[in-house]
Design an enzyme around this catalytic site. Structure first.
Site, PDB file in Angstrom:
ATOM      1  N   ARG A 120       0.850  -1.196   0.000  1.00 19.15           N
ATOM      2  CA  ARG A 120       0.000   0.000   0.000  1.00 19.15           C
ATOM      3  C   ARG A 120       0.885   1.246   0.000  1.00 19.15           C
ATOM      4  O   ARG A 120       0.618   2.217  -0.678  1.00 19.15           O
ATOM      5  CB  ARG A 120      -0.953   0.024   1.206  1.00 19.15           C
ATOM      6  CG  ARG A 120      -1.638   1.385   1.370  1.00 19.15           C
ATOM      7  CD  ARG A 120      -2.850   1.416   2.304  1.00 19.15           C
ATOM      8  NE  ARG A 120      -2.774   0.531   3.428  1.00 19.15           N
ATOM      9  CZ  ARG A 120      -1.981   0.707   4.499  1.00 19.15           C
ATOM     10  NH1 ARG A 120      -1.189   1.758   4.589  1.00 19.15           N
ATOM     11  NH2 ARG A 120      -1.982  -0.178   5.481  1.00 19.15           N
ATOM     12  N   ASP A 177      -7.444  19.276 -14.065  1.00 17.62           N
ATOM     13  CA  ASP A 177      -7.760  17.926 -14.521  1.00 17.62           C
ATOM     14  C   ASP A 177      -7.358  17.858 -15.994  1.00 17.62           C
ATOM     15  O   ASP A 177      -8.007  18.449 -16.858  1.00 17.62           O
ATOM     16  CB  ASP A 177      -9.263  17.661 -14.325  1.00 17.62           C
ATOM     17  CG  ASP A 177      -9.660  16.234 -14.717  1.00 17.62           C
ATOM     18  OD1 ASP A 177      -8.952  15.623 -15.538  1.00 17.62           O
ATOM     19  OD2 ASP A 177     -10.690  15.745 -14.217  1.00 17.62           O
ATOM     20  N   TYR A 214     -16.693  17.391 -14.987  1.00 18.21           N
ATOM     21  CA  TYR A 214     -16.966  15.962 -15.139  1.00 18.21           C
ATOM     22  C   TYR A 214     -17.993  15.558 -14.078  1.00 18.21           C
ATOM     23  O   TYR A 214     -17.854  15.924 -12.902  1.00 18.21           O
ATOM     24  CB  TYR A 214     -15.655  15.170 -14.979  1.00 18.21           C
ATOM     25  CG  TYR A 214     -15.859  13.686 -14.931  1.00 18.21           C
ATOM     26  CD1 TYR A 214     -16.194  12.977 -16.086  1.00 18.21           C
ATOM     27  CD2 TYR A 214     -15.746  12.977 -13.742  1.00 18.21           C
ATOM     28  CE1 TYR A 214     -16.398  11.608 -16.038  1.00 18.21           C
ATOM     29  CE2 TYR A 214     -15.949  11.616 -13.691  1.00 18.21           C
ATOM     30  CZ  TYR A 214     -16.278  10.930 -14.841  1.00 18.21           C
ATOM     31  OH  TYR A 214     -16.485   9.583 -14.794  1.00 18.21           O
ATOM     32  N   LYS A 222      -8.442   6.904 -19.101  1.00 14.71           N
ATOM     33  CA  LYS A 222      -8.733   7.473 -20.417  1.00 14.71           C
ATOM     34  C   LYS A 222      -7.484   7.432 -21.304  1.00 14.71           C
ATOM     35  O   LYS A 222      -6.987   6.373 -21.579  1.00 14.71           O
ATOM     36  CB  LYS A 222      -9.310   8.877 -20.240  1.00 14.71           C
ATOM     37  CG  LYS A 222     -10.334   8.994 -19.094  1.00 14.71           C
ATOM     38  CD  LYS A 222     -11.616   8.209 -19.334  1.00 14.71           C
ATOM     39  CE  LYS A 222     -12.519   8.100 -18.098  1.00 14.71           C
ATOM     40  NZ  LYS A 222     -12.821   9.343 -17.408  1.00 14.71           N
TER      41      LYS A 222
HETATM   42  C1  LIG Z   1     -13.264   9.771 -16.129  1.00 16.90           C
HETATM   43  C2  LIG Z   1     -12.904  11.096 -15.602  1.00 16.90           C
HETATM   44  C3  LIG Z   1     -12.666  11.297 -14.240  1.00 16.90           C
HETATM   45  C4  LIG Z   1     -12.850  10.207 -13.214  1.00 16.90           C
HETATM   46  O1  LIG Z   1     -11.951   9.150 -13.393  1.00 16.90           O
HETATM   47  P1  LIG Z   1     -12.271   7.610 -13.041  1.00 16.90           P
HETATM   48  O2  LIG Z   1     -11.008   6.935 -13.462  1.00 16.90           O
HETATM   49  O3  LIG Z   1     -13.477   7.195 -13.813  1.00 16.90           O
HETATM   50  O4  LIG Z   1     -12.513   7.541 -11.571  1.00 16.90           O
HETATM   51  C5  LIG Z   1     -12.276  12.550 -13.826  1.00 16.90           C
HETATM   52  N1  LIG Z   1     -12.162  13.582 -14.688  1.00 16.90           N
HETATM   53  C6  LIG Z   1     -12.389  13.422 -16.002  1.00 16.90           C
HETATM   54  C7  LIG Z   1     -12.257  14.597 -16.910  1.00 16.90           C
HETATM   55  C8  LIG Z   1     -12.774  12.190 -16.499  1.00 16.90           C
HETATM   56  O5  LIG Z   1     -13.029  12.055 -17.807  1.00 16.90           O
END
Ligand SMILES: *Cc1c(COP(=O)(O)O)cnc(C)c1O
Length: 385
Positions: free
Chosen positions: A54, A180, A107, A205
């Site tokens: 961890r 982000d 998001y 992503k």
């Molecule tokens: C998918 C996404 C998230 C969240 O991520 P997860 O891996 O699904 O928890 C946060 N910000 C953006 C812009 C996203 O597309």
């Protein structure tokens, strides 16, 4: 960052950062260290600094170093999901009574985390459009705002925020700028170089890039900030497992190539849609009529793989198109090699229906993959009728 990579280009860092061939076997790729604990040579005698997985695991360390190297930063942290990364960041930086400025088209999952979870713990938030620096400044509560949270491009409306200007506004108020960077990826946009303090990724992503793993990341340059985040990462425990780390690391090696092709294909799709009579509006930062086009040209290397568009005929027509494609798979998420189509109002953004963040019902979002461009366009042409 690894010293042997000082001055190296993005692609070189993506392939060589974070790991050198194993001294005993010569393995050029880090193994998946499926171990929870590590033998000690006498009490406290750690061999490689590893004690318990961890706290740290060599496969995750390789990923974390690479994530940092790709943002030109000193510290990377890998999590079990993007939202786990966000939750850890909130708890590392905010206490009850603190406040966060959020994008007004954040998001959906990020909005839900603040609105339904963080609020319960006394952390307040208010929305502002990332495109409007004055509105963001006005949303700041002096003395209380800890973070100005920005997505650029935003999801799903692909608005562009001026990272440099927003960093100045946040810093004037003693707050941190969090970007982000999921939609752009580290290849297309480098927020820390523009003044941001923290970069967030859903590595699910573009970073992972193959729709085969869920993960998240935080990247920072500041040592004190890194210490707080590291402490909370270990204390909360939402870490990326070794296999997930390995998958994201594998994805990152081709990030530059993939982002170039995603951008090539998205530009062609956006051009096609802009000329189609069934389409009422195409939203893509690469189009000269996009309000953020000039800014995107300055702060991004290219415009990325996400294209949103609105259709004539309202929600019914939008839903019919989403159900009629085949190269574009109907599904949530984005950033994989395969093309995806979705209806934000009913799918990814259903949780913001009835709020200020509600999206138009005739909106369709595409994650344009790296298939043959002609096949993508023929598929859309068929579906649009
Ligand atoms: C998918 C996404 C998230 C969240 O991520 P997860 O891996 O699904 O928890 C946060 N910000 C953006 C812009 C996203 O597309």
């Amino acid at each position: 960052m690894d010293e042997h990579l000082d001055g190296a280009g993005f692609e070189t860092r993506a392939i060589h950062a974070g790991y050198r061939p194993d001294p005993t076997t010569g393995a050029v790729i880090p193994p998946i260290y499926a171990t929870s604990t590590y033998a000690q040579d006498g009490v406290g005698g750690l061999r490689g600094g590893y004690e318990y997985s961890r706290s740290a695991n060599p496969t995750r360390t390789a990923l974390e170093s690479t994530l940092a190297a790709l943002e030109g930063a000193a510290h990377g942290f890998a999590f079990a999901s993007g939202l786990a990364a966000e939750d850890t960041l909130i708890r590392a930086l905010c206490k009850p009574g603190d406040h966060v400025v959020l994008p007004n088209d954040a998001y959906g999952g990020t909005f839900r985390l603040f609105d339904k979870v963080a609020t319960v713990w006394g952390i307040e938030h208010s929305p502002a459009p990332v495109t409007d620096v004055d509105a963001v400044r006005a949303a700041i509560r002096p003395g209380a705002t800890r973070m100005v949270w920005v997505e650029t491009p935003t999801n799903p409306l692909l608005s562009i925020g001026d990272i440099e200007a927003l960093a100045a506004v946040a810093h004037d108020a003693g707050a941190l700028l969090v970007v982000d960077n999921t939609f752009a990826s580290s290849y297309l946009q480098q927020p820390l170089a523009l003044g941001a303090d923290v970069v967030v990724h859903s590595t699910t992503k573009y970073a992972g890039g193959h729709s085969d793993v869920v993960g998240g990341a935080l990247v920072v340059d500041d040592d004190a900030l890194a210490e707080r985040i590291g402490f909370h990462q270990n204390s909360i425990g939402g870490v990326a497992g070794p296999f997930d780390s390995w998958l994201v690391l594998r994805g990152l090696k081709t990030l530059a190539l993939r982002m170039e092709r995603h951008s090539d294909n998205a530009e062609k799709v956006a051009d096609f849609l802009a000329r189609h009579p069934a389409v009422s509006q195409v939203i893509y930062p690469g189009l000269p009529d996009h309000p953020g086009h000039a800014l995107a040209s300055r702060q991004m290397r290219r415009y990325g793989g996400m294209v949103s568009f609105r259709v004539k005929g309202g929600e019914e027509q939008a839903l019919a198109i989403c159900a009629a494609t085949s190269v574009f798979t109907l599904g949530e998420s984005l950033g994989g090699v395969e093309s995806l189509i979705e209806h934000p109002g009913r799918m990814t953004h259903a949780s913001v229906a009835g709020t200020d963040l509600e999206v138009p019902a005739d909106l369709i979002r595409l994650s344009v993959g790296i298939e043959t461009s002609e096949d993508q366009i023929a598929d859309l042409e068929r579906a649009l009728g």
